[in-house]
Design a protein around this motif. Structure first.
Motif, PDB file in Angstrom:
ATOM      1  N   ASP A 211       0.753  -1.242   0.017  1.00  0.00           N
ATOM      2  CA  ASP A 211      -0.222  -0.437  -0.055  1.00  0.00           C
ATOM      3  C   ASP A 211       0.784   1.295   0.071  1.00  0.00           C
ATOM      4  O   ASP A 211       0.413   1.997  -1.010  1.00  0.00           O
ATOM      5  N   TYR A 212       1.930   1.434   0.661  1.00  0.00           N
ATOM      6  CA  TYR A 212       3.054   2.072   1.088  1.00  0.00           C
ATOM      7  C   TYR A 212       3.373   2.431  -0.485  1.00  0.00           C
ATOM      8  O   TYR A 212       3.611   3.477  -1.004  1.00  0.00           O
ATOM      9  N   LEU A 213       3.955   1.460  -1.564  1.00  0.00           N
ATOM     10  CA  LEU A 213       4.557   1.524  -2.448  1.00  0.00           C
ATOM     11  C   LEU A 213       3.372   2.153  -3.766  1.00  0.00           C
ATOM     12  O   LEU A 213       3.920   2.674  -4.072  1.00  0.00           O
ATOM     13  N   LYS A 214       2.369   2.002  -3.501  1.00  0.00           N
ATOM     14  CA  LYS A 214       1.279   2.136  -4.720  1.00  0.00           C
ATOM     15  C   LYS A 214       1.191   3.842  -4.092  1.00  0.00           C
ATOM     16  O   LYS A 214       1.124   4.535  -5.609  1.00  0.00           O
ATOM     17  N   MET A 215       0.892   4.148  -2.905  1.00  0.00           N
ATOM     18  CA  MET A 215       1.152   5.275  -2.872  1.00  0.00           C
ATOM     19  C   MET A 215       1.856   6.450  -3.407  1.00  0.00           C
ATOM     20  O   MET A 215       2.162   7.622  -4.515  1.00  0.00           O
TER      21      MET A 215
END
Length: 405
Positions: A28-32
């Motif tokens: 999720d962090y990577l997607k952000m």
């Protein structure tokens, strides 16, 4: 100035934080972060563009590597165009080159498997070495090292993906290394060029022998020119180039079919450099070791003139790096000379044993010293016999110390 590498700025601290998060946080962090990059990497606002490229460089180290492979490959054209664009500000080119550097470091294996992509990436890097600022060029040289380390290599390998580019790469890098102004204490293009030369030579296949021998001879001639003090205005620069060239020549000896004549010439040059300095240096010592390993028992004719320098280096126990190089060199000489080493045991073995027995000497040297003993037992058993009891005592003491830690 947020682009000043000598200051701990908000820009630097934020990129450090993004990098750290990418190595431990979920997808999720990577997607952000990817969303932010996509929204800003082509922005007309140079600050937003720089931050997006910086964020991209940071997340390349992610633990979720598979999530980025396609993005990395698709982004390559954009990053290359940004570096090549004459309108790109220097700090944008620099951060883009950082992206290339880290793509090669963390995704180089993916490009090795994809020949068209490898060709695009590698050709761009080599062709760009003379077009950009020192800082960008240093990153591109580092990119070569990062990329080629993924190339599979084995002894007597007929060919590999690098073969087609070997001549152009060596020509460009050698020219760059000796170009006016290449040596600099900051963003040292000369050092980075020689580093890249060593990396590609160590991955060279047999079908590049003609190219390698030509480059090898050119570097030997270049080293010979450094023996004339008037060639350089600054003695520190002369010493640096001697170290750089010696390091690269060591890489050539690993993969190049060198004959005795050329190696003897190189050996004599190294001895002259030691005599001029009245001291030895790491890269020179290691180069002599490689020559000994390559010449084998034929090195026995050369050993007497080198022995005093090797003894001096082995005694330099307070200079851990030099002493370590001397120990490695001794190991190479033992393997090369085999039973012929026996005539030098009385001079050299006590120095190796001193490294093992003295508790004041840096512990990092001791495993390397034990390797010399191992080589001696394998290559010169009879000659080691008088020292056997002392050696076994040292081994026993080392085992006891290891069990207590």
């Amino acid at each position: 100035n947020v682009y000043n590498n000598d200051e701990w700025t908000l820009d630097k601290s934020s990129t450090t934080l993004i990098t750290q998060f990418s190595t431990c946080c979920g997808t999720d962090y990577l997607k952000m972060v990817i969303e932010y990059i996509g929204n800003n990497i082509q922005s007309e606002n140079q600050d937003l563009k720089h931050s997006a490229l910086g964020a991209f460089s940071c997340i390349l180290e992610t633990i979720h590597r598979n999530n980025l492979i396609d993005i990395v490959k698709k982004s390559l054209d954009l990053v290359i165009t940004t570096i090549d664009n004459p309108q790109s500000p220097e700090h944008i080119k620099d951060i883009s080159a950082s992206v290339i550097e880290r793509i090669c470091e963390f995704y180089g294996d993916e490009f090795i498997k994809d020949i068209p992509q490898f060709q695009k990436l590698y050709t761009f890097i080599v062709s760009s070495l003379t077009k950009h600022s020192r800082k960008v060029v240093v990153r591109l040289c580092n990119s070569i090292h990062n990329l080629v380390k993924f190339i599979y290599w084995e002894e007597n390998q007929t060919t590999n993906i690098l073969s087609a580019y070997m001549k152009g790469s060596l020509t460009q890098l050698i020219s760059l290394a000796f170009a006016k102004g290449s040596y600099n204490t900051e963003n040292n293009v000369a050092l980075s060029s020689f580093f890249a030369i060593g990396s590609i030579v160590e991955r060279a296949a047999k079908d590049t022998q003609i190219v390698l021998l030509e480059a090898f001879n050119n570097l030997i001639n270049a080293f010979e020119s450094t023996l004339v003090a008037s060639t350089f205005q600054d003695e520190n620069i002369r010493s640096s180039y001697q170290s750089y060239i010696a390091s690269s020549l060591t890489s050539f000896i690993i993969t190049t079919d060198c004959d005795e004549k050329i190696l003897t010439k190189l050996y004599n040059q190294m001895i002259v450099s030691f005599q001029q300095k009245q001291s030895v240096y790491d890269e020179g010592i290691l180069l002599i070791g490689s020559i000994a390993l390559h010449l084998g028992e034929k090195f026995n004719n050369l050993m007497p003139s080198f022995t005093p320098f090797l003894i001096a280096a082995l005694k330099s126990t307070k200079d851990t790096s030099l002493c370590k190089s001397a120990i490695h060199c001794t190991s190479d000489i033992v393997q090369g000379l085999k039973t012929y080493f026996g005539q030098y045991i009385n001079d050299l073995l006590p120095l190796i044993m001193f490294v093992l027995s003295d508790n004041e000497i840096d512990k990092i040297l001791k495993p390397h010293a034990f390797n010399v003993l191992s080589d001696l037992f394998y290559c010169s058993t009879n000659e080691v016999a008088p020292f056997f009891n002392n050696i076994m005592q040292l081994i026993g003491t080392a085992l006891e110390a290891a069990m207590m830690t």
